[in-house]
Design an enzyme around this catalytic site. Structure first.
Site, PDB file in Angstrom:
ATOM      1  N   CYS A 162       0.801  -1.228   0.000  1.00  0.00           N
ATOM      2  CA  CYS A 162       0.000   0.000   0.000  1.00  0.00           C
ATOM      3  C   CYS A 162       0.831   1.274   0.000  1.00  0.00           C
ATOM      4  O   CYS A 162       0.275   2.371   0.039  1.00  0.00           O
ATOM      5  CB  CYS A 162      -0.963  -0.019   1.183  1.00  0.00           C
ATOM      6  SG  CYS A 162      -2.072  -1.444   1.159  1.00  0.00           S
ATOM      7  N   HIS A 302      -1.519   8.378   6.283  1.00  0.00           N
ATOM      8  CA  HIS A 302      -1.878   7.088   5.690  1.00  0.00           C
ATOM      9  C   HIS A 302      -3.212   6.622   6.267  1.00  0.00           C
ATOM     10  O   HIS A 302      -4.091   6.183   5.526  1.00  0.00           O
ATOM     11  CB  HIS A 302      -0.783   6.061   5.975  1.00  0.00           C
ATOM     12  CG  HIS A 302      -1.086   4.701   5.461  1.00  0.00           C
ATOM     13  ND1 HIS A 302      -1.189   4.429   4.119  1.00  0.00           N
ATOM     14  CD2 HIS A 302      -1.311   3.519   6.099  1.00  0.00           C
ATOM     15  CE1 HIS A 302      -1.455   3.140   3.942  1.00  0.00           C
ATOM     16  NE2 HIS A 302      -1.540   2.568   5.134  1.00  0.00           N
ATOM     17  N   GLU A 313       0.830   5.624  13.641  1.00  0.00           N
ATOM     18  CA  GLU A 313       1.219   6.759  12.807  1.00  0.00           C
ATOM     19  C   GLU A 313       1.243   8.047  13.615  1.00  0.00           C
ATOM     20  O   GLU A 313       2.151   8.875  13.456  1.00  0.00           O
ATOM     21  CB  GLU A 313       0.269   6.904  11.614  1.00  0.00           C
ATOM     22  CG  GLU A 313       0.698   7.982  10.641  1.00  0.00           C
ATOM     23  CD  GLU A 313      -0.152   8.044   9.384  1.00  0.00           C
ATOM     24  OE1 GLU A 313       0.187   8.815   8.462  1.00  0.00           O
ATOM     25  OE2 GLU A 313      -1.168   7.312   9.303  1.00  0.00           O
ATOM     26  N   LYS A 334      -8.629   8.823   3.123  1.00  0.00           N
ATOM     27  CA  LYS A 334      -9.284   7.514   3.054  1.00  0.00           C
ATOM     28  C   LYS A 334     -10.631   7.487   3.763  1.00  0.00           C
ATOM     29  O   LYS A 334     -11.429   6.573   3.552  1.00  0.00           O
ATOM     30  CB  LYS A 334      -8.367   6.429   3.629  1.00  0.00           C
ATOM     31  CG  LYS A 334      -7.105   6.180   2.807  1.00  0.00           C
ATOM     32  CD  LYS A 334      -6.267   5.065   3.414  1.00  0.00           C
ATOM     33  CE  LYS A 334      -4.972   4.854   2.657  1.00  0.00           C
ATOM     34  NZ  LYS A 334      -3.998   5.945   2.871  1.00  0.00           N
ATOM     35  N   HIS A 339      -9.616   2.685   1.180  1.00  0.00           N
ATOM     36  CA  HIS A 339      -8.208   2.348   0.982  1.00  0.00           C
ATOM     37  C   HIS A 339      -8.012   1.746  -0.403  1.00  0.00           C
ATOM     38  O   HIS A 339      -8.400   0.613  -0.664  1.00  0.00           O
ATOM     39  CB  HIS A 339      -7.761   1.365   2.067  1.00  0.00           C
ATOM     40  CG  HIS A 339      -6.284   1.180   2.135  1.00  0.00           C
ATOM     41  ND1 HIS A 339      -5.415   1.762   1.237  1.00  0.00           N
ATOM     42  CD2 HIS A 339      -5.506   0.467   2.995  1.00  0.00           C
ATOM     43  CE1 HIS A 339      -4.177   1.419   1.548  1.00  0.00           C
ATOM     44  NE2 HIS A 339      -4.209   0.628   2.600  1.00  0.00           N
ATOM     45  N   PHE A 398       1.681  -3.504   3.835  1.00  0.00           N
ATOM     46  CA  PHE A 398       1.967  -4.831   4.371  1.00  0.00           C
ATOM     47  C   PHE A 398       3.438  -5.186   4.131  1.00  0.00           C
ATOM     48  O   PHE A 398       4.003  -4.870   3.084  1.00  0.00           O
ATOM     49  CB  PHE A 398       1.093  -5.889   3.706  1.00  0.00           C
ATOM     50  CG  PHE A 398      -0.279  -6.033   4.321  1.00  0.00           C
ATOM     51  CD1 PHE A 398      -0.720  -5.197   5.323  1.00  0.00           C
ATOM     52  CD2 PHE A 398      -1.138  -7.032   3.876  1.00  0.00           C
ATOM     53  CE1 PHE A 398      -1.980  -5.333   5.875  1.00  0.00           C
ATOM     54  CE2 PHE A 398      -2.405  -7.183   4.427  1.00  0.00           C
ATOM     55  CZ  PHE A 398      -2.830  -6.338   5.429  1.00  0.00           C
TER      56      PHE A 398
END
Length: 411
Positions: A162, A302, A313, A334, A339, A398
């Site tokens: 991602c 993110h 984060e 998002k 996402h 990931f």
């Protein structure tokens, strides 16, 4: 070292299939999340996603050509064509050996793969399409864009999950800065909303199951968030050396000044709970940009709407920005379009460019009760109009892949 600017952008997304529509809906705080209607979800825990609407591949390229492209490659190519048009690049008047394509995808052509598995099971291996492999491999979008453009320069398809969009933009930034190319089309594309992938993410308890309220399901930083909402689309930007852009009188939208990458070295799917990798990516990006933390006006987080991810984060932001952490505005796109996986960084870079150009920060919607562990200056529920010069955009994936880019308003 050459300066690098952005001269064109293209978007396919749940909020619209052109930059103006996408941006206006973002600023207005609209959600692009809805019930999935392309396959039976009755046995799935999650029945919602951010689906691209009104995309007509056959109308754009014709039935025969469209059928040669998996959906993710269609999205990437369409976004690149938009970016080409905005950049006013005349391909017959430039050195195509100096044009590159850096466009990646995390999952690639899963629609084609599933379809051909079904063909084989139902009709036998002799009926499997010989085009399956070139349709499903993750570099198909980058290859198709290169072919359409006649771009003979460097071509890459980064696979950093991602964080792909930022990885592509950042590596393109380095290549142009160091003279390896004059122009690079960079970003990411993804079309992975299938029963298989939704089932897998759902069984991993990664997805929101707020099926009765799709528009409220993606809620970064809210205390009641219950997972991310899967979506699809593409975001592609034209990066170009400043001297080349000036020489051809191109529209200059923004400047790219920093890029940082890191690895969590922690877990295949879980974020480092202390945000170590996120901290390092942001730190390296700002160092490359030669921008101090007190100069950053906005962070495009993110923030996927997972409990651990959002908190880690924010811990990284607090560690890096110190006493000023609560002074920098933070937003999470998002919350509105979900996402987009490998396409997220490209889409969010486009949103950040527009923020810097217009002096508007889109909101993070669906914040009813802010998580106390995310207690920073979140732009919640309504857009904020403010003077902006520097923006930082984060993308994590990931495997612990982290990437951050720094953009500057072009004067």
């Amino acid at each position: 070292m050459k300066r690098v600017v952005i001269t064109g952008m293209g978007i396919i997304s749940p909020l619209g299939n052109d930059v103006n529509t996408f941006w206006n809906r973002l600023v207005n705080g609209e959600s692009g999340i809805s019930l999935i209607d392309t396959f039976d979800t009755s046995q799935l825990k999650t029945k919602i996603a951010g689906c691209v609407q009104g995309f007509d591949a056959e109308g754009r390229w014709g039935k025969k050509e469209a059928r040669r492209l998996d959906r993710f490659a269609q999205f990437g190519l369409a976004a690149a064509e938009q970016a080409l048009e905005q950049s006013k690049l005349q391909l017959d008047k430039v050195d195509r050996e100096r044009i590159g394509v850096y466009v990646g995808s995390g999952i690639g052509g899963i629609h084609s793969l599933i379809h051909q598995v079904n063909v084989m099971n139902e009709r036998g291996p002799g009926r499997v399409s010989p085009s399956l492999v070139p349709m499903m491999i993750s570099n198909a979008a980058a290859a198709q864009i290169s072919i359409r453009l006649g771009a003979l320069g460097p071509s890459l398809s980064p696979v950093t999950a991602c964080s792909i969009g930022n990885t592509s933009i950042g590596e393109a930034f380095y290549a142009i800065q160091n003279g390896a190319a004059d122009i690079i089309f960079a970003g990411g594309t993804e079309a992975a909303i299938t029963k298989l992938s939704v089932a897998s993410f759902g069984n991993a308890q990664a997805l929101s199951a707020r099926n009765d309220e799709p528009a409220k399901a993606s809620r970064p930083f809210d205390i009641d968030r219950d997972g991310f909402v899967m979506s699809e689309g593409a975001g592609v930007l034209v990066l170009e050396s400043l001297e080349n852009a000036v020489r051809r009188n191109a529209p200059i939208l923004c400047e790219v000044i920093g890029y940082g990458a890191s690895s969590d070295a922690h877990h295949m799917v879980a974020s480092d709970p202390e945000g170590k990798g996120a901290y390092l990516a942001m730190k390296h990006a700002l160092a490359k940009a030669k921008v101090a933390t007190d100069e950053v006006d906005v962070i495009s987080a993110h923030a996927t709407s997972t409990q651990v991810g959002d908190r880690s984060e924010m811990l990284a932001v607090k560690r890096l920005f110190g006493n000023r952490a609560d002074k920098v505005s933070i937003t999470a796109n998002k919350s509105m379009f979900g996402h987009m996986l490998g396409a997220a960084g490209g889409a969010e870079a486009i949103a950040l460019v527009e923020s810097l150009r217009h002096g508007i920060i889109p909101p993070t919607i669906n914040i009813d009760t802010l998580d106390p562990e995310c207690n920073l200056d979140i732009v919640a529920n309504s857009a904020r109009k403010v003077s902006l010069d520097y923006g930082l955009s984060n993308s994590f994936g990931f495997g612990g892949h982290n990437s951050a880019i720094v953009l500057k308003k072009y004067e």
